[in-house]
Design an enzyme around this catalytic site. Sequence first.
Site, mmCIF file in Angstrom:
data_model
loop_
_atom_site.group_PDB
_atom_site.id
_atom_site.type_symbol
_atom_site.label_atom_id
_atom_site.label_comp_id
_atom_site.label_asym_id
_atom_site.label_seq_id
_atom_site.Cartn_x
_atom_site.Cartn_y
_atom_site.Cartn_z
ATOM 1 N N HIS A 33 9.748 -3.653 -6.578
ATOM 2 C CA HIS A 33 8.337 -3.340 -6.808
ATOM 3 C C HIS A 33 8.211 -1.939 -7.386
ATOM 4 C CE1 HIS A 33 4.005 -3.280 -6.118
ATOM 5 N NE2 HIS A 33 4.178 -2.021 -5.703
ATOM 6 N N ASP A 41 -6.114 -7.265 2.611
ATOM 7 C CA ASP A 41 -5.847 -6.159 1.690
ATOM 8 C C ASP A 41 -6.784 -6.231 0.492
ATOM 9 O OD1 ASP A 41 -4.269 -3.925 0.527
ATOM 10 O OD2 ASP A 41 -3.812 -5.444 -0.974
ATOM 11 N N ARG A 100 -12.082 0.298 -0.608
ATOM 12 C CA ARG A 100 -11.490 1.638 -0.809
ATOM 13 C C ARG A 100 -11.782 2.161 -2.206
ATOM 14 N NH1 ARG A 100 -5.496 0.548 0.096
ATOM 15 N NH2 ARG A 100 -5.257 2.712 -0.510
ATOM 16 N N SER A 127 -0.842 -1.253 2.298
ATOM 17 C CA SER A 127 -1.368 -2.195 1.309
ATOM 18 C C SER A 127 -0.216 -2.785 0.480
ATOM 19 C CB SER A 127 -2.368 -1.449 0.402
ATOM 20 O OG SER A 127 -2.620 -2.153 -0.778
ATOM 21 N N LYS A 149 1.812 -6.888 0.955
ATOM 22 C CA LYS A 149 1.992 -7.873 -0.130
ATOM 23 C C LYS A 149 3.481 -8.177 -0.343
ATOM 24 C CE LYS A 149 -0.760 -5.315 -2.576
ATOM 25 N NZ LYS A 149 -1.888 -4.573 -3.069
HETATM 26 N N1 URA Z 1 -1.388 -0.394 -5.005
HETATM 27 C C1 URA Z 1 -1.678 -1.209 -3.978
HETATM 28 O O1 URA Z 1 -1.304 -2.381 -3.982
HETATM 29 N N2 URA Z 1 -2.379 -0.710 -2.938
HETATM 30 C C2 URA Z 1 -2.791 0.572 -2.874
HETATM 31 O O2 URA Z 1 -3.400 0.954 -1.903
HETATM 32 C C3 URA Z 1 -2.500 1.395 -3.968
HETATM 33 C C4 URA Z 1 -1.785 0.888 -5.019
#
Ligand code: URA
Length: 445
Positions: free
Chosen positions: A94, A173, A180, A195, A199
Site C-alpha cells: 500500500h 471508515d 473528517r 483508517s 482497509k
Molecule cells: N488515506 C486513508 O485511507 N485514510 C486517511 O485517513 C488518510 C489517507
Amino acid sequence: MYNYIAIKGVNILRAVDIIIKKREGEVLNLDEIHFMIDGYVKGEIPDYQMSSLLMAICLKGLNSDEQTAFTMEMLKSGEQIDLSSIDGICVDKHSTGGVGDKTTLVVAPIIASCGLKIAKMSGRGLGHTGGTLDKLESIPGFNINVSSKDFLKQVKEIGIAVVGQTANITPADKKLYALRDVTGTVESVGLIASSIMSKKLASGAHSILLDVKVGDGAFMKTIEDAKVLAKAMVSIGNKCGRKTVAMLTDMDQPLGEAVGNSLEVIEAIETLKGHGDREFTTLCHEICAEMLLITNSVKNKEEAIKLIDKKIESGEALEKLREMIIYQHGDPKVIDDYSLFKKCQKVVEVKALKDGYIKRIHTLNVGNVAMILGAGRQTKDETIDHSVGIKIKVKVGDKVKAGDTLALIYSNGVREKEAIDMLLECFEICQEKVAKHNIILGIVE
Ligand code: URA
C-alpha cells in the site's frame, strides 16, 4: 479520571462523557470506542458529536491500544475478504499516495512471478494523487469491476488480480472519512493509521508492505511525521497478526518520469522490460525485496534482488502483467504497441529559462497541473482523460541550461496555457550545486 453517571454501580455510556474524557486527554477503553463507532454507523450518534470526538482526538491523540481498537471497530463494521481458499502466501502493498506513483503496476507482476499471491483492491485518484484503477483503465477494455468470486478465481489461477473494491469493506471508515474531510479532522496520525490499516486488514493479505511517502507531493511532509505514521501502522498490523513493514520513500520530486494515466502504464511496462527510470526501478526493487523478505520467500536481501533481476530479465514479470490484462479483458497488445493507447492531440515542451541546478520540483503542484489537464479529478464523480499528463525530464540536482527541456505536457487543449505557466513555476533553478535525493529514506519494522 473521568466519572460517568452510574446506575447500581454500572456506568452508563454517553457520547458526551466520552467526548469530554478525550478532551481531557484521557485514554478511551474498548467499550467506549465501540460505543462511538458502532453507534455512529447505526445513526445513533449524530455527526455533531462524532465531529467533536474527532476534533478532541486530533488535539489529544490516540495511544497505540486506542489506535488498534479504532482499527478493529472499523474493520468489524463491514465485510472482510477471506483469502483462506488461496494456496500460498498473499501479500499486499500500500502506498500512502504521491505523484507519478505507478509502483503497483511493476511490483505486483514481479511479486506474482516470484510465486507469491497478489489479491489487490486498489483505489481511484483524487486531487493531485493518481489512482491505480484509473491507470489500469487506460488499457483499452481493462475491467476493474470484478465480483468477489471471480477475484478469488483469478488469484488462484494466475496469482495476481488488481481490482476495485469487491465487497462492502469498512463502511465505518467511509462514513468517518467523509466527516473528517469536512470538519478539519483528517490530520491525526491515529485516525489516518487506523483508517488505512482497517482497509488493509479487511483486504485479507497475510503480509503487508507499506510505502509511506514523504515530501512535498505526499501527505506527510517531513521524515519525522512520516516515521510516526509508519510506526503507528506497523504496530497496528503486527498487533492484528499480519506481518507488516513500512518503507519511507521520497516524494519531494515526482516518481519516475510520467504523471498521468496511460503515460504511467507505459512507463511501468518499460520498467518491467528493464528500461525504467533509475530511481523508480530502485524503488520497485527495494519494495519487492522487502515483500520477499517479510514473506520468508528468500533468505536475505541479496537473494531477493537476484530473484527480482531474474524475473525481469527472463520476461516472466512482464508476462504476469500480460496474463492479468488478458484475464481482466484488456488488450494485451498494448505491451508491445504503445500506439494502441488513446493518443492526446499534442505534446508541448516546457523549457528552462536560465542556466543552473534544479533545486526543487514542487511535486504537489506537478500533480495539480496533471489534474487540470484532465488526468485527475477534483471531485469524486468527474471523468478523466487517460491520454493526457506530464513527463518530467529532469531531477533535483541536475544541471540545466536555458532552453533545455524540463518537462513535456501531453495535452488535449484543456486549460493548456494555465498548465504550461503553472508547470514552469514548479521548477526552482539555483546557481549552487544541489545534492541528489535518495529514493529510500528509511524502514520501519
Ligand atoms: N488515506 C486513508 O485511507 N485514510 C486517511 O485517513 C488518510 C489517507
